[in-house]
Write a protein that holds these residues in place. Structure first.
Motif, mmCIF file in Angstrom:
data_model
loop_
_atom_site.group_PDB
_atom_site.id
_atom_site.type_symbol
_atom_site.label_atom_id
_atom_site.label_comp_id
_atom_site.label_asym_id
_atom_site.label_seq_id
_atom_site.Cartn_x
_atom_site.Cartn_y
_atom_site.Cartn_z
ATOM 1 N N TRP A 166 4.296 5.709 -5.583
ATOM 2 C CA TRP A 166 4.303 5.697 -7.053
ATOM 3 C C TRP A 166 3.275 6.667 -7.611
ATOM 4 O O TRP A 166 3.504 7.298 -8.643
ATOM 5 C CB TRP A 166 4.053 4.289 -7.533
ATOM 6 N N GLU A 167 2.138 6.803 -6.905
ATOM 7 C CA GLU A 167 1.134 7.770 -7.335
ATOM 8 C C GLU A 167 1.680 9.196 -7.227
ATOM 9 O O GLU A 167 1.245 10.095 -7.956
ATOM 10 C CB GLU A 167 -0.131 7.635 -6.469
ATOM 11 N N GLN A 168 2.643 9.413 -6.309
ATOM 12 C CA GLN A 168 3.254 10.739 -6.138
ATOM 13 C C GLN A 168 4.542 10.864 -6.961
ATOM 14 O O GLN A 168 5.336 11.786 -6.752
ATOM 15 C CB GLN A 168 3.558 10.973 -4.653
ATOM 16 N N GLN A 169 4.737 9.923 -7.877
ATOM 17 C CA GLN A 169 5.902 9.906 -8.749
ATOM 18 C C GLN A 169 7.211 9.762 -7.961
ATOM 19 O O GLN A 169 8.266 10.272 -8.346
ATOM 20 C CB GLN A 169 5.970 11.187 -9.595
ATOM 21 N N ILE A 170 7.074 9.050 -6.817
ATOM 22 C CA ILE A 170 8.262 8.756 -6.006
ATOM 23 C C ILE A 170 8.560 7.270 -6.150
ATOM 24 O O ILE A 170 7.679 6.425 -6.044
ATOM 25 C CB ILE A 170 8.021 9.099 -4.524
ATOM 26 N N GLY A 171 9.814 6.920 -6.322
ATOM 27 C CA GLY A 171 10.187 5.540 -6.518
ATOM 28 C C GLY A 171 10.036 5.118 -7.958
ATOM 29 O O GLY A 171 9.993 5.955 -8.867
ATOM 30 N N SER A 172 9.951 3.769 -8.174
ATOM 31 C CA SER A 172 9.859 3.248 -9.531
ATOM 32 C C SER A 172 8.775 2.173 -9.613
ATOM 33 O O SER A 172 8.324 1.626 -8.602
ATOM 34 C CB SER A 172 11.208 2.659 -9.961
ATOM 35 N N LEU A 173 8.381 1.914 -10.844
ATOM 36 C CA LEU A 173 7.370 0.863 -11.063
ATOM 37 C C LEU A 173 7.906 -0.497 -10.636
ATOM 38 O O LEU A 173 7.157 -1.355 -10.154
ATOM 39 C CB LEU A 173 6.965 0.850 -12.537
ATOM 40 N N GLU A 229 6.127 -3.409 -8.298
ATOM 41 C CA GLU A 229 5.973 -4.806 -8.718
ATOM 42 C C GLU A 229 6.616 -5.763 -7.715
ATOM 43 O O GLU A 229 6.083 -6.846 -7.422
ATOM 44 C CB GLU A 229 6.583 -4.990 -10.106
ATOM 45 N N GLN A 230 7.762 -5.370 -7.179
ATOM 46 C CA GLN A 230 8.428 -6.210 -6.176
ATOM 47 C C GLN A 230 7.594 -6.316 -4.903
ATOM 48 O O GLN A 230 7.499 -7.365 -4.270
ATOM 49 C CB GLN A 230 9.810 -5.638 -5.853
ATOM 50 N N VAL A 287 0.840 -1.202 0.000
ATOM 51 C CA VAL A 287 0.000 0.000 0.000
ATOM 52 C C VAL A 287 0.879 1.257 0.000
ATOM 53 O O VAL A 287 0.644 2.236 -0.751
ATOM 54 C CB VAL A 287 -0.933 0.002 1.228
ATOM 55 N N ARG A 288 1.936 1.279 0.796
ATOM 56 C CA ARG A 288 2.847 2.430 0.864
ATOM 57 C C ARG A 288 3.545 2.657 -0.477
ATOM 58 O O ARG A 288 3.663 3.804 -0.939
ATOM 59 C CB ARG A 288 3.877 2.211 1.969
ATOM 60 N N GLN A 289 4.003 1.563 -1.091
ATOM 61 C CA GLN A 289 4.737 1.689 -2.353
ATOM 62 C C GLN A 289 3.841 2.226 -3.457
ATOM 63 O O GLN A 289 4.277 3.033 -4.298
ATOM 64 C CB GLN A 289 5.323 0.328 -2.740
ATOM 65 N N ARG A 290 2.558 1.808 -3.436
ATOM 66 C CA ARG A 290 1.624 2.303 -4.456
ATOM 67 C C ARG A 290 1.352 3.797 -4.280
ATOM 68 O O ARG A 290 1.227 4.553 -5.260
ATOM 69 C CB ARG A 290 0.314 1.512 -4.372
ATOM 70 N N ARG A 291 1.249 4.272 -3.031
ATOM 71 C CA ARG A 291 1.024 5.690 -2.779
ATOM 72 C C ARG A 291 2.227 6.529 -3.252
ATOM 73 O O ARG A 291 2.077 7.623 -3.815
ATOM 74 C CB ARG A 291 0.768 5.925 -1.301
#
Length: 359
Positions: A132-139, A143-144, A126-130
């Motif tokens: 990514w929605e803020q253009q932080i991190g990578s796709l 997926e991992q 859930v944290r990683q998806r949020r």
């Protein structure tokens, strides 16, 4: 010479006259009955059989003893059965669910750990998806995280499956071993032959140390002091026998006495060998001392009549004729019959004289 001839003629006439019996009809009571033979039996009398083959080790009762339902009659050697029962008890104890709690607890720990990891991986996803929605991190990071979550979910489900499967196996094994113990215990109890009724031991057919099998009886048991009559009636008479008819019996043990009974059961099948039917009768008043298998003779009363016109049965010719005093044959109408008398319904009066030729 003439005097001699006359004397001879008188002797011949006298001789011929003496060959004829005379009587006349009389008014009296008559009872028609049919004959039956039989034996006395105790109520619920039965032959006791062993359920197993084996050697008799003890007989705790003797002839004449009274027993209760379930009392031991004969003990058969059962060492093998005892060992089988003990072995089944050990298996049941080993397979009991309570004896396998450690295995279940171990799987419960695995379930708890898998659930903790699943919750943690779910939060990370859930944290990683949020992010990514803020253009932080990578796709790739998203997926991992998804892959880690799915792996944890699979591990959790596997842990649940293993726990439930083990629980089913343990329950099945416990029930199966319990049934095996019941079967073994039942088989073990078969080595004790017990009474099926409250009654009296009338006969013990085996001795201590003898072998028993399932084909031969070991004892005879029946109710104490409660007896009935088992009669055999000819097939020619069975159609006239009804429930409730009176029965008069005689016993060799009670010479000159007759005892009254009543028909209580007619078995609806004929014995092909003896051509007879079995009939049960109950005593109206039981003799003071009797025993099973005593023989008896019985007369089953079919019907009776008072003030009937009666002649000796031996005077009846061809079933429906009599010989009058003037040597004339006369047809009559007959009614009830017993072994000695016959009722005349028509053709004669008390004033008539009838004759019977000597045999």
């Amino acid at each position: 010479m003439k005097a001699v001839k006359i004397l001879l003629l008188l002797l011949i006439l006298s001789s011929c006259k003496s060959k004829w019996e005379k009587t006349h009809p009389v008014v009296e009571n008559i009872t028609e009955s049919v004959y039956a033979s039989g034996i006395i039996k105790s109520r619920h009398q039965y032959q006791v059989f062993s359920k197993v083959n084996g050697l008799i080790v003890s007989i705790p009762v003797t002839e004449g003893d009274t027993v209760k339902k379930g009392d031991a009659i004969i003990h058969v050697l059962n060492e093998t059965a005892k060992l089988n029962t003990e072995n089944a008890a050990l298996s049941a104890a080993y397979a009991a669910v309570s004896a396998n709690t450690e295995k279940l607890n171990e799987l419960k720990v695995n379930i708890d750990l898998a659930k903790i990891k699943l919750n943690n991986d779910s939060l990370l996803l859930v944290r990683q998806r949020r992010l990514w929605e803020q253009q932080i991190g990578s796709l790739h990071q998203v997926e991992q995280a998804e892959l880690a979550y799915k792996s944890s979910l699979t591990s959790y489900n596997i842990a649940l499956y293993k726990y439930n499967d083990l629980q089913k196996q343990l329950n099945f094994a416990a029930k199966q071993s319990g049934k095996n113990l019941e079967i073994s215990t039942t088989q073990n109890s078969d080595y004790t032959v017990r009474s099926d009724i409250d009654g009296k031991v009338y006969s013990i057919l085996k001795k201590n140390g003898e072998m028993v099998n399932t084909q031969s009886p070991v004892a005879v048991i029946g109710e104490a002091g409660n007896f009935y009559l088992e009669l055999q009636a000819d097939e020619y008479d069975i159609a006239r026998i009804r429930l409730g008819q009176k029965v008069f019996i005689t016993l060799d043990s009670y010479k000159g006495q007759a005892f009254e009974a009543s028909v209580e059961k007619i078995y609806p099948i004929m014995n092909e060998r003896s051509r007879s039917f079995t009939i049960d009768a109950a005593f109206v008043k039981q003799p003071p001392v009797i025993y099973p298998n005593m023989t008896l003779e019985a007369n089953i009363v079919i019907q009776s009549k008072e003030k009937a016109l009666i002649i000796p049965r031996s005077f009846l010719l061809e079933d429906d004729y009599v010989m009058l005093e003037n040597k004339e044959k006369k047809k009559v109408v007959t009614g009830l019959k017993d072994y000695q008398k016959v009722e005349i319904l028509g053709g004669l009066t008390t004033a008539d004289v009838i004759m019977k030729p000597a045999p």
